[in-house]
Scaffold this motif. Structure first.
Motif, PDB file in Angstrom:
ATOM      1  N   ASN A 146     -23.812 -38.484  51.956  1.00 39.36           N
ATOM      2  CA  ASN A 146     -23.352 -39.804  52.368  1.00 39.36           C
ATOM      3  C   ASN A 146     -24.569 -40.663  52.692  1.00 39.36           C
ATOM      4  OD1 ASN A 146     -20.467 -39.168  52.321  1.00 39.36           O
ATOM      5  ND2 ASN A 146     -20.937 -37.818  54.041  1.00 39.36           N
ATOM      6  N   GLU A 147     -24.848 -41.607  51.845  1.00 39.04           N
ATOM      7  CA  GLU A 147     -26.077 -42.384  51.981  1.00 39.04           C
ATOM      8  C   GLU A 147     -25.997 -43.342  53.166  1.00 39.04           C
ATOM      9  OE1 GLU A 147     -27.298 -44.065  48.262  1.00 39.04           O
ATOM     10  OE2 GLU A 147     -26.863 -42.231  47.160  1.00 39.04           O
ATOM     11  N   TRP A 148     -27.146 -43.618  53.748  1.00 38.28           N
ATOM     12  CA  TRP A 148     -27.253 -44.547  54.863  1.00 38.28           C
ATOM     13  C   TRP A 148     -28.535 -45.351  54.673  1.00 38.28           C
ATOM     14  CZ3 TRP A 148     -31.706 -42.779  57.305  1.00 38.28           C
ATOM     15  CH2 TRP A 148     -31.982 -41.413  57.221  1.00 38.28           C
ATOM     16  N   PRO A 149     -28.631 -46.530  55.302  1.00 34.66           N
ATOM     17  CA  PRO A 149     -29.794 -47.403  55.076  1.00 34.66           C
ATOM     18  C   PRO A 149     -31.107 -46.695  55.389  1.00 34.66           C
ATOM     19  CG  PRO A 149     -28.073 -48.596  56.230  1.00 34.66           C
ATOM     20  CD  PRO A 149     -27.629 -47.156  56.181  1.00 34.66           C
TER      21      PRO A 149
ATOM     22  N   SER B 195     -32.260 -44.045  53.861  1.00 35.22           N
ATOM     23  CA  SER B 195     -32.224 -42.620  53.553  1.00 35.22           C
ATOM     24  C   SER B 195     -33.211 -42.274  52.440  1.00 35.22           C
ATOM     25  CB  SER B 195     -30.810 -42.227  53.119  1.00 35.22           C
ATOM     26  OG  SER B 195     -30.827 -41.002  52.433  1.00 35.22           O
ATOM     27  N   PRO B 196     -33.907 -41.145  52.551  1.00 32.79           N
ATOM     28  CA  PRO B 196     -34.870 -40.753  51.517  1.00 32.79           C
ATOM     29  C   PRO B 196     -34.229 -39.963  50.370  1.00 32.79           C
ATOM     30  CG  PRO B 196     -35.014 -39.235  53.356  1.00 32.79           C
ATOM     31  CD  PRO B 196     -33.986 -40.273  53.745  1.00 32.79           C
ATOM     32  N   TYR B 197     -32.907 -39.765  50.423  1.00 32.69           N
ATOM     33  CA  TYR B 197     -32.253 -38.913  49.432  1.00 32.69           C
ATOM     34  C   TYR B 197     -31.165 -39.668  48.683  1.00 32.69           C
ATOM     35  CZ  TYR B 197     -34.484 -35.258  52.203  1.00 32.69           C
ATOM     36  OH  TYR B 197     -35.395 -34.489  52.875  1.00 32.69           O
ATOM     37  N   GLU B 198     -30.757 -39.075  47.542  1.00 32.09           N
ATOM     38  CA  GLU B 198     -29.641 -39.593  46.763  1.00 32.09           C
ATOM     39  C   GLU B 198     -28.585 -38.514  46.613  1.00 32.09           C
ATOM     40  OE1 GLU B 198     -30.639 -41.497  43.008  1.00 32.09           O
ATOM     41  OE2 GLU B 198     -32.712 -41.738  43.694  1.00 32.09           O
ATOM     42  N   ARG B 199     -27.364 -38.937  46.394  1.00 31.56           N
ATOM     43  CA  ARG B 199     -26.256 -38.013  46.184  1.00 31.56           C
ATOM     44  C   ARG B 199     -26.351 -37.381  44.796  1.00 31.56           C
ATOM     45  NH1 ARG B 199     -20.198 -40.219  46.998  1.00 31.56           N
ATOM     46  NH2 ARG B 199     -20.982 -40.299  49.137  1.00 31.56           N
ATOM     47  N   SER B 200     -26.107 -36.077  44.719  1.00 36.00           N
ATOM     48  CA  SER B 200     -26.021 -35.410  43.420  1.00 36.00           C
ATOM     49  C   SER B 200     -24.865 -35.999  42.626  1.00 36.00           C
ATOM     50  CB  SER B 200     -25.788 -33.907  43.616  1.00 36.00           C
ATOM     51  OG  SER B 200     -26.813 -33.322  44.380  1.00 36.00           O
ATOM     52  N   SER B 201     -24.987 -35.965  41.308  1.00 33.92           N
ATOM     53  CA  SER B 201     -23.920 -36.505  40.461  1.00 33.92           C
ATOM     54  C   SER B 201     -22.676 -35.633  40.563  1.00 33.92           C
ATOM     55  CB  SER B 201     -24.382 -36.555  39.008  1.00 33.92           C
ATOM     56  OG  SER B 201     -24.481 -35.239  38.482  1.00 33.92           O
ATOM     57  N   GLY B 202     -21.537 -36.214  40.218  1.00 27.73           N
ATOM     58  CA  GLY B 202     -20.288 -35.468  40.250  1.00 27.73           C
ATOM     59  C   GLY B 202     -20.334 -34.249  39.345  1.00 27.73           C
ATOM     60  N   ASN B 203     -20.920 -34.383  38.162  1.00 24.91           N
ATOM     61  CA  ASN B 203     -21.017 -33.251  37.242  1.00 24.91           C
ATOM     62  C   ASN B 203     -21.894 -32.142  37.797  1.00 24.91           C
ATOM     63  OD1 ASN B 203     -19.350 -34.457  35.371  1.00 24.91           O
ATOM     64  ND2 ASN B 203     -21.028 -35.339  34.168  1.00 24.91           N
ATOM     65  N   ARG B 204     -22.994 -32.533  38.460  1.00 25.44           N
ATOM     66  CA  ARG B 204     -23.897 -31.519  39.022  1.00 25.44           C
ATOM     67  C   ARG B 204     -23.201 -30.764  40.152  1.00 25.44           C
ATOM     68  NH1 ARG B 204     -26.691 -27.873  39.191  1.00 25.44           N
ATOM     69  NH2 ARG B 204     -25.939 -27.958  37.062  1.00 25.44           N
TER      70      ARG B 204
ATOM     71  N   ARG C 279     -16.010 -31.536  49.394  1.00 18.19           N
ATOM     72  CA  ARG C 279     -15.428 -32.399  50.420  1.00 18.19           C
ATOM     73  C   ARG C 279     -15.335 -33.832  49.921  1.00 18.19           C
ATOM     74  NH1 ARG C 279     -18.122 -32.359  56.239  1.00 18.19           N
ATOM     75  NH2 ARG C 279     -17.397 -30.204  56.127  1.00 18.19           N
ATOM     76  N   LYS C 280     -14.175 -34.420  50.085  1.00 14.79           N
ATOM     77  CA  LYS C 280     -13.987 -35.821  49.730  1.00 14.79           C
ATOM     78  C   LYS C 280     -14.578 -36.691  50.832  1.00 14.79           C
ATOM     79  CE  LYS C 280     -10.420 -39.284  48.787  1.00 14.79           C
ATOM     80  NZ  LYS C 280      -8.959 -39.562  48.736  1.00 14.79           N
ATOM     81  N   PRO C 281     -15.540 -37.549  50.504  1.00 13.01           N
ATOM     82  CA  PRO C 281     -16.114 -38.417  51.542  1.00 13.01           C
ATOM     83  C   PRO C 281     -15.035 -39.288  52.180  1.00 13.01           C
ATOM     84  CG  PRO C 281     -17.474 -38.457  49.560  1.00 13.01           C
ATOM     85  CD  PRO C 281     -16.204 -37.740  49.199  1.00 13.01           C
TER      86      PRO C 281
ATOM     87  N   MET D  73     -19.238 -46.240  57.914  1.00 12.75           N
ATOM     88  CA  MET D  73     -20.321 -45.326  58.307  1.00 12.75           C
ATOM     89  C   MET D  73     -19.800 -44.217  59.221  1.00 12.75           C
ATOM     90  SD  MET D  73     -23.380 -46.100  57.028  1.00 12.75           S
ATOM     91  CE  MET D  73     -24.632 -45.639  58.208  1.00 12.75           C
ATOM     92  N   ALA D  74     -18.638 -43.653  58.853  1.00  9.54           N
ATOM     93  CA  ALA D  74     -18.035 -42.586  59.651  1.00  9.54           C
ATOM     94  C   ALA D  74     -18.084 -41.250  58.948  1.00  9.54           C
ATOM     95  CB  ALA D  74     -16.578 -42.934  59.975  1.00  9.54           C
ATOM     96  N   ALA D  75     -18.692 -41.194  57.764  1.00  4.49           N
ATOM     97  CA  ALA D  75     -18.711 -39.951  56.998  1.00  4.49           C
ATOM     98  C   ALA D  75     -19.745 -38.981  57.552  1.00  4.49           C
ATOM     99  CB  ALA D  75     -18.999 -40.260  55.527  1.00  4.49           C
ATOM    100  N   CYS D  76     -19.667 -37.745  57.065  1.00  2.00           N
ATOM    101  CA  CYS D  76     -20.554 -36.687  57.549  1.00  2.00           C
ATOM    102  C   CYS D  76     -22.020 -37.095  57.427  1.00  2.00           C
ATOM    103  CB  CYS D  76     -20.293 -35.420  56.746  1.00  2.00           C
ATOM    104  SG  CYS D  76     -21.263 -34.016  57.272  1.00  2.00           S
ATOM    105  N   GLY D  77     -22.760 -36.995  58.543  1.00  2.00           N
ATOM    106  CA  GLY D  77     -24.182 -37.308  58.540  1.00  2.00           C
ATOM    107  C   GLY D  77     -24.514 -38.768  58.762  1.00  2.00           C
ATOM    108  N   GLN D  78     -23.481 -39.621  58.937  1.00  2.00           N
ATOM    109  CA  GLN D  78     -23.742 -41.052  59.065  1.00  2.00           C
ATOM    110  C   GLN D  78     -23.681 -41.553  60.499  1.00  2.00           C
ATOM    111  OE1 GLN D  78     -20.804 -42.680  56.239  1.00  2.00           O
ATOM    112  NE2 GLN D  78     -22.514 -43.285  54.935  1.00  2.00           N
ATOM    113  N   LEU D  79     -23.266 -40.721  61.456  1.00  4.80           N
ATOM    114  CA  LEU D  79     -23.041 -41.219  62.802  1.00  4.80           C
ATOM    115  C   LEU D  79     -24.344 -41.559  63.511  1.00  4.80           C
ATOM    116  CD1 LEU D  79     -20.175 -38.972  64.171  1.00  4.80           C
ATOM    117  CD2 LEU D  79     -20.049 -41.109  62.911  1.00  4.80           C
ATOM    118  N   LYS D  80     -24.354 -42.745  64.068  1.00  6.29           N
ATOM    119  CA  LYS D  80     -25.454 -43.183  64.915  1.00  6.29           C
ATOM    120  C   LYS D  80     -24.946 -44.377  65.683  1.00  6.29           C
ATOM    121  CE  LYS D  80     -30.335 -44.440  65.013  1.00  6.29           C
ATOM    122  NZ  LYS D  80     -31.546 -44.744  64.231  1.00  6.29           N
ATOM    123  N   SER D  81     -24.937 -44.307  67.019  1.00  6.28           N
ATOM    124  CA  SER D  81     -24.236 -45.323  67.788  1.00  6.28           C
ATOM    125  C   SER D  81     -24.770 -46.710  67.497  1.00  6.28           C
ATOM    126  CB  SER D  81     -24.324 -45.031  69.296  1.00  6.28           C
ATOM    127  OG  SER D  81     -25.630 -45.154  69.763  1.00  6.28           O
TER     128      SER D  81
END
Length: 397
Positions: free
Chosen positions: A328-331, A333-342, A360-362, A368-376
């Protein structure tokens, strides 16, 4: 696995008495703690057990906060309780509702700090994602919460208070006098300790809060309906089974120490082998109580076929399922989501080896409530204390 000394962190604690009015908050006290505090404040010892049971049921089965509404207590005793005690839970500052129905709450706790809580509705159940710390100390590089420094542990009352707050918002409390068995189907059927913080670095408060949630005369959730997620605080894993008894999830995310050291820095303290050894010794481990391995899918980092095959070999002999989590990308972030096929190819390798490997379905990405996105929100917007002090000339320069 032999018992070991509790793992602790140097964090601020909250006194038993609240600053406002000096009343003692009863939320979060264990049954023994509640009984003790009633006796300390004038309840006759012979009556304390009965009074504890009565107050407990009002607070945790029916969600009543007003002592004067606890009608099976005498009016004089209700007035005495109201003078000395309170039933306070975290204050809801905001509630956002996603297009998919996910709710994200920003709640304020003692000291003006804020944490986030997420409710995820499903067709036949609802899951509440609860925070255990303000911020986090683990600095996992893919996690937005990990970019917020640890402020302090939450108290048991602040943890179970998140559950009570969500039940308020969902109007889920049974009417007084209605038993849990006779109440409508639960909207909050599951609790996951996957919000802000590392639960096993706040073990005692998490344990007390979850034992309150599981108490049969209160919220009454089965231990199998509670899942604690840890990044791998190895010395506390056996205690989790022995003192809480809930389900266990591991933020795993890599199949080599080199990669996991970067993604989950706690791996430098307890590496993959030490973690897996502790999991193999986990009490009551069985096919009916599998350990969940959480594995976030990061493009070109941990998502190769070789990674999938290594993962299967690593967990051999551990009753497990592997939750594959699209990043789950956030502003920033140094990473990208793997493709659906991968992700699908990775999942197939695990599934063909005999393990459940749901993708897991995001949920709640738009808020910004998805896994790994929480920050008050306040921590995102607020200047750091060092910046403020520097501008005020208080940094010693």
């Amino acid at each position: 696995m032999t018992a070991s000394a509790p793992v602790t962190q140097d964090v601020m604690t909250i006194p038993r008495k609240l600053p406002e009015g000096g009343k003692i908050n009863l939320v979060g006290l264990t049954r023994d703690g509640l009984r003790a505090v009633l006796i300390e404040n004038g309840t006759a010892e012979k009556q304390a057990k009965m009074r504890t049971n009565q107050i407990w049921q009002w607070m945790y089965q029916w969600g009543v906060r007003d002592f004067h509404a606890m009608t099976n207590l005498s009016k004089a005793y209700r007035a005495e309780l109201d003078e000395k005690f309170c039933v306070d839970i975290p204050e809801t500052i905001s509630r956002q509702v996603s297009e998919d129905g996910t709710r994200k709450y920003l709640v304020r706790i003692a000291g003006g700090h804020e944490v986030e809580v997420v409710y995820i509705p499903e067709t036949d159940r609802g899951t509440l994602c609860v925070s255990s710390q303000v911020g986090c100390t683990l600095t996992c590089s893919f996690c937005h919460t990990g970019t917020q420094k640890l402020v302090r542990n939450l108290t048991a009352g602040e943890i179970i208070g998140q559950v009570m707050m969500a039940r308020d918002d969902l109007d889920e409390w049974p009417q007084p006098g209605v038993s849990t068995a006779d109440a409508p189907p639960r909207l909050i059927s599951n609790i996951v300790l996957m919000g802000m913080g590392e639960p096993l670095y706040n073990f005692d408060n998490v344990r007390d809060a979850m034992n309150i949630a599981m108490d049969g005369e209160g919220i009454s959730l089965s231990r199998r309906r509670i899942t604690l997620s840890t990044s791998g605080v190895v010395p506390e894993i056996a205690r989790t089974a022995e003192e809480i008894g809930c389900m266990l999830a591991i933020s795993f995310h890599a199949t080599t120490d080199d990669v996991r050291d970067k993604l989950v820095p706690i791996n430098k303290k307890w590496n993959i082998k030490e973690l897996l050894d502790a999991l193999r010794a986990y009490p009551s481990l069985s096919n009916s109580e599998r350990i969940t391995f959480e594995y976030v899918m990061l493009k070109d980092v941990n998502d190769s076929d070789a990674d999938a095959r290594r993962l299967v070999k690593l967990i051999a002999g551990i009753p497990a399922k592997i939750n594959l989590i699209p990043f789950n990308e956030w502003p920033g972030s140094p990473y990208e989501r793997s493709s659906g096929n991968r992700i699908k190819a990775f999942s197939d390798i695990i599934y063909n080896a005999g393990y459940a490997s749901p993708i897991r379905k995001p949920r709640g990405e738009d808020i910004m409530a998805a896994c790994g996105q929480l920050k008050s929100a306040t921590e995102r917007a607020r200047k750091s204390r060092k910046q403020i002090d520097a501008e005020a000339g208080l940094d010693g320069s």
